[in-house]
Design a protein around this motif. Structure first.
Motif, PDB file in Angstrom:
ATOM      1  N   TYR A  81      40.827  22.281  -2.095  1.00 59.75           N
ATOM      2  CA  TYR A  81      39.593  22.715  -2.758  1.00 59.75           C
ATOM      3  C   TYR A  81      39.915  23.232  -4.149  1.00 59.75           C
ATOM      4  O   TYR A  81      40.890  23.950  -4.358  1.00 59.75           O
ATOM      5  CB  TYR A  81      38.904  23.805  -1.950  1.00 59.75           C
ATOM      6  CG  TYR A  81      37.713  24.388  -2.681  1.00 59.75           C
ATOM      7  CD1 TYR A  81      36.524  23.661  -2.782  1.00 59.75           C
ATOM      8  CD2 TYR A  81      37.794  25.613  -3.318  1.00 59.75           C
ATOM      9  CE1 TYR A  81      35.445  24.169  -3.488  1.00 59.75           C
ATOM     10  CE2 TYR A  81      36.715  26.132  -4.012  1.00 59.75           C
ATOM     11  CZ  TYR A  81      35.544  25.409  -4.100  1.00 59.75           C
ATOM     12  OH  TYR A  81      34.481  25.904  -4.804  1.00 59.75           O
ATOM     13  N   VAL A  82      39.077  22.874  -5.104  1.00 60.60           N
ATOM     14  CA  VAL A  82      39.292  23.313  -6.482  1.00 60.60           C
ATOM     15  C   VAL A  82      37.944  23.375  -7.183  1.00 60.60           C
ATOM     16  O   VAL A  82      36.991  22.679  -6.815  1.00 60.60           O
ATOM     17  CB  VAL A  82      40.248  22.341  -7.222  1.00 60.60           C
ATOM     18  CG1 VAL A  82      39.572  21.002  -7.490  1.00 60.60           C
ATOM     19  CG2 VAL A  82      40.760  22.937  -8.531  1.00 60.60           C
ATOM     20  N   SER A  83      37.836  24.225  -8.191  1.00 63.59           N
ATOM     21  CA  SER A  83      36.639  24.295  -9.023  1.00 63.59           C
ATOM     22  C   SER A  83      36.757  23.289 -10.156  1.00 63.59           C
ATOM     23  O   SER A  83      37.853  22.780 -10.429  1.00 63.59           O
ATOM     24  CB  SER A  83      36.489  25.703  -9.610  1.00 63.59           C
ATOM     25  OG  SER A  83      37.527  25.933 -10.562  1.00 63.59           O
ATOM     26  N   PRO A  84      35.651  22.984 -10.844  1.00 60.58           N
ATOM     27  CA  PRO A  84      35.774  22.119 -12.030  1.00 60.58           C
ATOM     28  C   PRO A  84      36.762  22.675 -13.057  1.00 60.58           C
ATOM     29  O   PRO A  84      37.503  21.920 -13.683  1.00 60.58           O
ATOM     30  CB  PRO A  84      34.346  22.084 -12.588  1.00 60.58           C
ATOM     31  CG  PRO A  84      33.475  22.272 -11.384  1.00 60.58           C
ATOM     32  CD  PRO A  84      34.229  23.261 -10.521  1.00 60.58           C
ATOM     33  N   TYR A  85      36.788  24.000 -13.226  1.00 60.09           N
ATOM     34  CA  TYR A  85      37.775  24.597 -14.125  1.00 60.09           C
ATOM     35  C   TYR A  85      39.190  24.215 -13.708  1.00 60.09           C
ATOM     36  O   TYR A  85      40.028  23.827 -14.537  1.00 60.09           O
ATOM     37  CB  TYR A  85      37.656  26.135 -14.093  1.00 60.09           C
ATOM     38  CG  TYR A  85      36.588  26.714 -14.973  1.00 60.09           C
ATOM     39  CD1 TYR A  85      36.669  26.619 -16.360  1.00 60.09           C
ATOM     40  CD2 TYR A  85      35.508  27.400 -14.415  1.00 60.09           C
ATOM     41  CE1 TYR A  85      35.691  27.183 -17.181  1.00 60.09           C
ATOM     42  CE2 TYR A  85      34.528  27.961 -15.218  1.00 60.09           C
ATOM     43  CZ  TYR A  85      34.618  27.856 -16.602  1.00 60.09           C
ATOM     44  OH  TYR A  85      33.647  28.402 -17.399  1.00 60.09           O
ATOM     45  N   TYR A 122      22.532  20.074  -8.492  1.00 61.75           N
ATOM     46  CA  TYR A 122      22.882  20.130  -9.918  1.00 61.75           C
ATOM     47  C   TYR A 122      23.082  21.562 -10.395  1.00 61.75           C
ATOM     48  O   TYR A 122      24.053  21.862 -11.122  1.00 61.75           O
ATOM     49  CB  TYR A 122      21.812  19.438 -10.767  1.00 61.75           C
ATOM     50  CG  TYR A 122      22.189  19.320 -12.225  1.00 61.75           C
ATOM     51  CD1 TYR A 122      22.894  18.212 -12.692  1.00 61.75           C
ATOM     52  CD2 TYR A 122      21.855  20.314 -13.149  1.00 61.75           C
ATOM     53  CE1 TYR A 122      23.253  18.101 -14.031  1.00 61.75           C
ATOM     54  CE2 TYR A 122      22.213  20.217 -14.479  1.00 61.75           C
ATOM     55  CZ  TYR A 122      22.912  19.104 -14.921  1.00 61.75           C
ATOM     56  OH  TYR A 122      23.260  19.001 -16.249  1.00 61.75           O
ATOM     57  N   ALA A 123      22.193  22.467  -9.999  1.00 57.26           N
ATOM     58  CA  ALA A 123      22.302  23.867 -10.441  1.00 57.26           C
ATOM     59  C   ALA A 123      23.593  24.495  -9.923  1.00 57.26           C
ATOM     60  O   ALA A 123      24.247  25.279 -10.636  1.00 57.26           O
ATOM     61  CB  ALA A 123      21.096  24.664  -9.969  1.00 57.26           C
ATOM     62  N   LYS A 124      23.968  24.161  -8.704  1.00 61.69           N
ATOM     63  CA  LYS A 124      25.221  24.690  -8.153  1.00 61.69           C
ATOM     64  C   LYS A 124      26.414  24.116  -8.899  1.00 61.69           C
ATOM     65  O   LYS A 124      27.387  24.840  -9.190  1.00 61.69           O
ATOM     66  CB  LYS A 124      25.316  24.347  -6.665  1.00 61.69           C
ATOM     67  CG  LYS A 124      26.567  24.849  -5.978  1.00 61.69           C
ATOM     68  CD  LYS A 124      26.545  24.554  -4.481  1.00 61.69           C
ATOM     69  CE  LYS A 124      26.767  23.089  -4.188  1.00 61.69           C
ATOM     70  NZ  LYS A 124      26.878  22.831  -2.727  1.00 61.69           N
ATOM     71  N   TRP A 125      26.367  22.831  -9.223  1.00 59.68           N
ATOM     72  CA  TRP A 125      27.477  22.191  -9.926  1.00 59.68           C
ATOM     73  C   TRP A 125      27.731  22.824 -11.290  1.00 59.68           C
ATOM     74  O   TRP A 125      28.856  22.866 -11.769  1.00 59.68           O
ATOM     75  CB  TRP A 125      27.190  20.705 -10.120  1.00 59.68           C
ATOM     76  CG  TRP A 125      27.130  19.896  -8.858  1.00 59.68           C
ATOM     77  CD1 TRP A 125      27.671  20.218  -7.652  1.00 59.68           C
ATOM     78  CD2 TRP A 125      26.499  18.620  -8.687  1.00 59.68           C
ATOM     79  NE1 TRP A 125      27.412  19.226  -6.729  1.00 59.68           N
ATOM     80  CE2 TRP A 125      26.697  18.233  -7.342  1.00 59.68           C
ATOM     81  CE3 TRP A 125      25.792  17.777  -9.539  1.00 59.68           C
ATOM     82  CZ2 TRP A 125      26.207  17.030  -6.830  1.00 59.68           C
ATOM     83  CZ3 TRP A 125      25.298  16.581  -9.045  1.00 59.68           C
ATOM     84  CH2 TRP A 125      25.514  16.215  -7.700  1.00 59.68           C
ATOM     85  N   THR A 126      26.676  23.294 -11.940  1.00 61.24           N
ATOM     86  CA  THR A 126      26.772  23.757 -13.326  1.00 61.24           C
ATOM     87  C   THR A 126      26.726  25.274 -13.456  1.00 61.24           C
ATOM     88  O   THR A 126      26.709  25.800 -14.570  1.00 61.24           O
ATOM     89  CB  THR A 126      25.632  23.148 -14.163  1.00 61.24           C
ATOM     90  OG1 THR A 126      24.365  23.532 -13.593  1.00 61.24           O
ATOM     91  CG2 THR A 126      25.714  21.633 -14.174  1.00 61.24           C
ATOM     92  N   ALA A 127      26.716  25.989 -12.349  1.00 61.44           N
ATOM     93  CA  ALA A 127      26.486  27.437 -12.375  1.00 61.44           C
ATOM     94  C   ALA A 127      27.517  28.184 -13.210  1.00 61.44           C
ATOM     95  O   ALA A 127      27.196  29.204 -13.834  1.00 61.44           O
ATOM     96  CB  ALA A 127      26.469  27.983 -10.952  1.00 61.44           C
ATOM     97  N   GLU A 128      28.768  27.724 -13.236  1.00 56.17           N
ATOM     98  CA  GLU A 128      29.838  28.448 -13.939  1.00 56.17           C
ATOM     99  C   GLU A 128      30.066  27.949 -15.369  1.00 56.17           C
ATOM    100  O   GLU A 128      30.948  28.455 -16.056  1.00 56.17           O
ATOM    101  CB  GLU A 128      31.139  28.334 -13.149  1.00 56.17           C
ATOM    102  CG  GLU A 128      31.077  28.964 -11.764  1.00 56.17           C
ATOM    103  CD  GLU A 128      32.379  28.833 -11.014  1.00 56.17           C
ATOM    104  OE1 GLU A 128      33.292  28.130 -11.513  1.00 56.17           O
ATOM    105  OE2 GLU A 128      32.501  29.423  -9.932  1.00 56.17           O
ATOM    106  N   ALA A 129      29.282  26.994 -15.799  1.00 55.70           N
ATOM    107  CA  ALA A 129      29.496  26.416 -17.129  1.00 55.70           C
ATOM    108  C   ALA A 129      29.015  27.376 -18.215  1.00 55.70           C
ATOM    109  O   ALA A 129      27.929  27.940 -18.119  1.00 55.70           O
ATOM    110  CB  ALA A 129      28.765  25.095 -17.250  1.00 55.70           C
ATOM    111  N   PRO A 130      29.809  27.572 -19.271  1.00 59.89           N
ATOM    112  CA  PRO A 130      29.438  28.524 -20.322  1.00 59.89           C
ATOM    113  C   PRO A 130      28.402  27.992 -21.308  1.00 59.89           C
ATOM    114  O   PRO A 130      27.769  28.776 -22.021  1.00 59.89           O
ATOM    115  CB  PRO A 130      30.768  28.786 -21.027  1.00 59.89           C
ATOM    116  CG  PRO A 130      31.549  27.522 -20.830  1.00 59.89           C
ATOM    117  CD  PRO A 130      31.163  27.022 -19.466  1.00 59.89           C
TER     118      PRO A 130
END
Length: 314
Positions: free
Chosen positions: A222-226, A57-65
């Motif tokens: 491969y892609v990021s959530p962004y 979970y922490a990795k999934w959300t690491a880039e979220a503002p």
């Protein structure tokens, strides 16, 4: 049997990208994002509570503002987890569809890859080549098991429900990839093509690639959530596609597989795809049809995924 030059071509292509996985990350994440936009607000909170039980979970959300975006990122990124566990850092063990662990549903204590959960090969032959028996455990058996366990009223532990949710986010997408619903047996490929993995094609980009991987790659790799959000919301992206609402209400995973099987026969194996293992140059018409079918199937998967989760967690 594939020739040496063909095996080398596949190695080169796959060596430059992620291993072949249904729709690849980009497709799975876009499907999840479009589904997330149609979840009820209260359901989004319940989904996030379950996803927090996954160690990634922490990795999934690491880039979220912010927190709101973090919840969406977790949902979107979780859709690729069932493929991620095939990679080395997880050290998950391979097992077989007829083994003792095949049909279990035990939550995160399960450290098997369960590669056969990703598909159901409806076997057929255009030339009367003998067909093997079907696997006893597949994407349909597991989706039915997990969907039944997802509601709180099921009595399943939150650990199991969280595990099932991340698998469901992935498997609904898999069920709508036509080549995850079929196995073709021909005189030239008597042991079966494993959903288009034995046939080679050359698309307009010029590389030689397995037919299955070609269909997986329609949305990119491969892609990021962004990146997934940007692509889905772009003009003409997945978010803009309309879905037949009657079809969107179909909740039976077997019906999804049946639909995908028919699409595979009609479009994935259409000319110029060969019945042997020789590489063929794809036509413009073939590639146009493939993109259109992939996009419509992904949009339908998103609608059905949203309905499934809303119904289970309302």
């Amino acid at each position: 049997m594939l020739r040496l030059w063909q095996l080398l071509a596949i190695f080169v292509v796959f060596g430059l990208s992620r291993p072949a996985q249904a729709w690849w990350d980009a497709g799975h994440m876009q499907i999840a994002y479009v589904a997330y936009k149609h979840l009820d607000a209260s359901v989004k909170d319940k989904v996030d509570a379950l996803l927090r039980l996954n160690k990634d979970y922490a990795k999934w959300t690491a880039e979220a503002p912010d927190d709101r975006t973090a919840k969406m990122f977790a949902f979107v990124h979780a859709a690729s987890w069932a493929d991620d566990i095939k990679t080395e850092p997880y050290h998950y063990t391979r097992d077989k569809a007829d083994g003792a662990t095949a049909g279990q549903n035990i939550g995160y204590n399960d450290h098997y890859q369960h590669a056969y959960w990703h598909f159901k090969d409806t076997n057929f032959s255009p030339d009367a080549t003998p067909l093997p028996p079907v696997n006893p455990v597949d994407i349909v058996t597991q989706l039915k098991l997990m969907i039944a366990a997802l509601p709180e009223s099921s009595g399943a532990s939150d650990d199991i429900r969280s595990y099932d949710l991340v698998w469901i986010l992935h498997l609904v997408g898999d069920a709508h990839q036509p080549l995850h619903a079929v196995g073709r047996f021909t005189k030239q490929i008597p042991d079966g093509d494993s959903g288009g993995n034995a046939e080679l094609v050359i698309p307009a980009t010029g590389e030689t690639i397995a037919l299955h991987a070609y269909w997986d790659s329609v949305f990119g790799g491969y892609v990021s959530p962004y990146g997934a959000v940007f692509d889905a919301d772009a003009k003409g992206g997945l978010s803009s596609l309309s879905v037949n609402q009657t079809s969107a209400q179909i909740a039976d995973p077997q019906a999804w597989i049946d639909e995908s099987f028919e699409l595979a026969k009609q479009y994935a194996y259409a000319s110029p795809v060969s019945s042997a293992d020789n590489a063929v140059l794809l036509s413009r018409d073939y590639e146009t049809n493939a993109r259109n079918i992939a996009r419509s199937q992904a949009a339908l998967a998103a609608a059905r995924l949203a309905k499934l989760i809303n119904d289970a967690l309302k």
